[in-house]
Design an enzyme around this catalytic site. Structure first.
Site, short mmCIF file in Angstrom:
data_model
loop_
_atom_site.label_atom_id
_atom_site.label_comp_id
_atom_site.label_asym_id
_atom_site.label_seq_id
_atom_site.Cartn_x
_atom_site.Cartn_y
_atom_site.Cartn_z
N PRO A 2 -73.66 0.67 -66.18
CA PRO A 2 -73.84 2.07 -66.59
C PRO A 2 -72.66 2.53 -67.46
O PRO A 2 -71.52 2.15 -67.20
CB PRO A 2 -73.89 2.83 -65.27
CG PRO A 2 -73.38 1.92 -64.23
CD PRO A 2 -73.52 0.51 -64.74
N GLU A 3 -72.94 3.28 -68.50
CA GLU A 3 -71.89 3.80 -69.38
C GLU A 3 -71.69 5.29 -69.06
O GLU A 3 -72.29 5.81 -68.13
CB GLU A 3 -72.27 3.52 -70.84
CG GLU A 3 -72.45 2.01 -71.06
CD GLU A 3 -72.82 1.62 -72.49
OE1 GLU A 3 -72.50 2.34 -73.43
OE2 GLU A 3 -73.44 0.54 -72.64
#
Ligand SMILES: [Zn+2]
Length: 288
Positions: A2-3
């Site tokens: 996840p960013e």
């Protein structure tokens, strides 16, 4: 992994559900995930309340009462699931099945709150962690990581961006964007999308960027991350945000994960190329 937009989405979802809850019990079956023995960790946090949730880069910070904090990194396959009798919220990496019967075989840490709801940390590959720090310890830990500014705050100014680029003249722009010491929170997805927005090939060297392109890169970072948060993170197959809904940004991606498909602007075929072990996707016609 996840960013920034995905982690921010998890943060906002959890915020609505676990602030004010008191930790009644804690369990972890994978010692590398925590920075104390299970016995010590549990003794320190039992009875404490979750007072706030913050995000730094791709990490979540649970601020507890009595000046304790839990720093959480989901790494490649970590997932946080909040479950009570009436709801189940999933944030982070998708794991097939098992949303309805928790804990499951991927659950390696569990917080039990005094109202009998739970926060589960599931992780297929077990690289994620939940580290406990005092306020001072947390500050030292974050300092030691030498992180760059948050792209959506005023600390990430156009002057800062230009100066940082000047120091990294021989970097490829995609690699520059993904380096947390330069700017935090941007990984493979958003670096590809920002390069497309600025019409710059991901392999371009920083020293060859024109002033107009630098301006567009700066604008693109802010705009694309903001748009993605608005649309609640990017959908990965069955990716769920912390409220258990799928993200909408996946449909908006212009190049990431689209190699072999047609460019939405010019119809040329999206290409992919390896840069330092990562895959970059780009449009050979739109991006110079
Ligand atoms: Zn194109």
């Amino acid at each position: 992994m996840p960013e920034l937009p995905e982690v921010e989405t998890i943060k906002r979802g959890l915020e609505k559900n676990i602030i004010g809850k008191q930790i009644a019990d804690f369990y972890c079956d994978w010692p590398k995930m925590i920075n104390y023995s299970l016995k010590e960790y549990k003794a320190k946090i039992k009875g404490l309340k979750i007072q706030a949730i913050n995000r730094r880069a791709k990490m979540l910070i649970l601020n507890l009462s009595q000046s304790w904090n839990i720093l959480i990194h989901l790494k490649m396959t970590g997932q946080l699931v909040y479950g009570s009798k009436t709801k189940c919220l999933v944030g982070g990496h998708p794991i097939k099945d098992g949303y309805d019967c928790l804990p499951n075989k991927f659950t390696h840490a569990t917080f039990t709150f005094s109202d009998q709801s739970h926060l589960y940390f599931n992780d297929v590959r077990k690289f994620g962690w939940l580290r406990l720090f005092t306020d001072q310890g947390l500050e030292q830990e974050l300092d030691s990581l030498n992180l760059g500014p948050e792209p959506l705050t005023n600390d990430f100014s156009f002057d800062y961006f230009k100066n940082k680029l000047k120091q990294k003249q021989n970097s490829k722009i995609k690699q520059f964007l993904m380096e947390p010491k330069n700017i935090v929170g941007i990984g493979n997805i958003y670096s590809d999308e920002v390069c497309f927005y600025a019409k710059v090939k991901p392999t371009r060297l920083v020293k060859n960027l024109k002033p107009k392109e630098i301006e567009l890169l700066y604008k693109g970072i802010k705009k694309i991350l903001q748009d993605s948060i608005k649309l609640q993170g990017t959908t990965f197959s069955n990716y769920r945000n912390a409220e258990g809904e799928t993200g909408e940004f996946m449909k908006k991606l212009k190049v990431y994960g689209r190699a072999g498909e047609k460019c939405k602007i010019c119809n040329a075929e999206i290409k992919k190329i390896k840069i330092g072990g990562r895959t970059a996707s780009f449009c050979p016609k739109c991006q110079k």
